[in-house]
Design a protein around this motif. Sequence first.
Motif, PDB file in Angstrom:
ATOM      1  N   ARG A  48       0.852  -1.194   0.000  1.00 39.98           N
ATOM      2  CA  ARG A  48       0.000   0.000   0.000  1.00 39.98           C
ATOM      3  C   ARG A  48       0.885   1.240   0.000  1.00 39.98           C
ATOM      4  NH1 ARG A  48      -5.240   0.435   0.846  1.00 39.98           N
ATOM      5  NH2 ARG A  48      -5.360  -1.658   1.741  1.00 39.98           N
ATOM      6  N   ILE A  49       0.672   2.134  -0.988  1.00 35.27           N
ATOM      7  CA  ILE A  49       1.476   3.343  -1.102  1.00 35.27           C
ATOM      8  C   ILE A  49       1.231   4.245   0.107  1.00 35.27           C
ATOM      9  CG2 ILE A  49       1.971   5.373  -2.517  1.00 35.27           C
ATOM     10  CD1 ILE A  49       0.937   3.792  -4.928  1.00 35.27           C
ATOM     11  N   SER A  51       1.751   7.415   0.700  1.00 32.20           N
ATOM     12  CA  SER A  51       1.232   8.772   0.514  1.00 32.20           C
ATOM     13  C   SER A  51      -0.229   8.819   0.085  1.00 32.20           C
ATOM     14  CB  SER A  51       2.083   9.506  -0.526  1.00 32.20           C
ATOM     15  OG  SER A  51       2.057   8.813  -1.768  1.00 32.20           O
ATOM     16  N   SER A  52      -0.704   7.782  -0.625  1.00 27.36           N
ATOM     17  CA  SER A  52      -2.053   7.819  -1.180  1.00 27.36           C
ATOM     18  C   SER A  52      -2.992   6.736  -0.650  1.00 27.36           C
ATOM     19  CB  SER A  52      -1.993   7.698  -2.706  1.00 27.36           C
ATOM     20  OG  SER A  52      -1.515   6.409  -3.074  1.00 27.36           O
ATOM     21  N   GLY A  53      -2.424   5.670  -0.102  1.00 29.01           N
ATOM     22  CA  GLY A  53      -3.248   4.553   0.353  1.00 29.01           C
ATOM     23  C   GLY A  53      -3.647   3.598  -0.758  1.00 29.01           C
ATOM     24  N   LEU A  54      -3.216   3.884  -1.992  1.00 26.06           N
ATOM     25  CA  LEU A  54      -3.525   3.007  -3.119  1.00 26.06           C
ATOM     26  C   LEU A  54      -2.618   1.782  -3.097  1.00 26.06           C
ATOM     27  CD1 LEU A  54      -3.901   5.696  -5.942  1.00 26.06           C
ATOM     28  CD2 LEU A  54      -5.723   4.513  -4.708  1.00 26.06           C
ATOM     29  N   ASP A  85       6.610   2.004   1.581  1.00 23.05           N
ATOM     30  CA  ASP A  85       5.268   1.441   1.728  1.00 23.05           C
ATOM     31  C   ASP A  85       5.198   0.521   2.946  1.00 23.05           C
ATOM     32  OD1 ASP A  85       4.800   2.721  -0.665  1.00 23.05           O
ATOM     33  OD2 ASP A  85       4.734   0.892  -1.874  1.00 23.05           O
ATOM     34  N   SER A  88       5.277   2.011   6.381  1.00 20.39           N
ATOM     35  CA  SER A  88       3.999   2.608   6.763  1.00 20.39           C
ATOM     36  C   SER A  88       2.935   1.555   7.049  1.00 20.39           C
ATOM     37  CB  SER A  88       3.518   3.530   5.636  1.00 20.39           C
ATOM     38  OG  SER A  88       2.204   3.983   5.855  1.00 20.39           O
TER      39      SER A  88
END
Length: 225
Positions: A48-49, A51-54, A85, A88
Amino acid sequence: MSFSNADTGSKTADPYVAKNKEQPELSEKVNDLINFVDKSKYCMMTTRIASSGLLVSRCMALAAKEGNGVDLIFHANSESGKTDDLESDNDINLAFLQPSGEWASISGIASLETDREKVRKYYSPGLKAWLGDLGDGKHDGGPEDPRIILIKVKAKTAQYAITRSATGALGNAIEFAKGVVTGETAQVNKLRYLDESELQQCKSTSCISQTYNHTDDFAGRSSSQ
């Protein structure tokens, strides 16, 4: 909460799963999973990225295995996006696929391992081709290069499908063709699921016939992403 778009009454709404799912002995389930992972070697690693949660997937090559073959280890560049990723959010998925349609999906928890002794243990000279030699006497792609770390994935659950037919794709094609003509659901795969307790049992007390441990050349698609 679940989704449904059909009412099939007393009939099975998903006959493929019903016909192909099986529950053999734990040792067979784990052995077949490990053998398939070894055969495939390459997988898509989903994180999961930060910064974006994608979600994002990257191609990775298996470097080694631990935990009686259940926990998987990959090489990584510490400065790549995937390490951010995982720092986080360490939930991870690994998806293996063969052209025959066989597949495996392993969900787990990832950890970033920087211990030099372990890095040296699993080091491959092929890493130099992906990290390069920066010419500063330190970041040279060698076993002491601090950029080279490991991603260890502790498997929590796994599900996979391997072919039933001894003739592989040909046998599956025949079974599929029969299904098209007769409307009978094709029985082509051994569809299996391993839960957390089963995988934990294999880690603590070996339930497989052989523990594999290899250090193949680094796939490298991970080193700069």
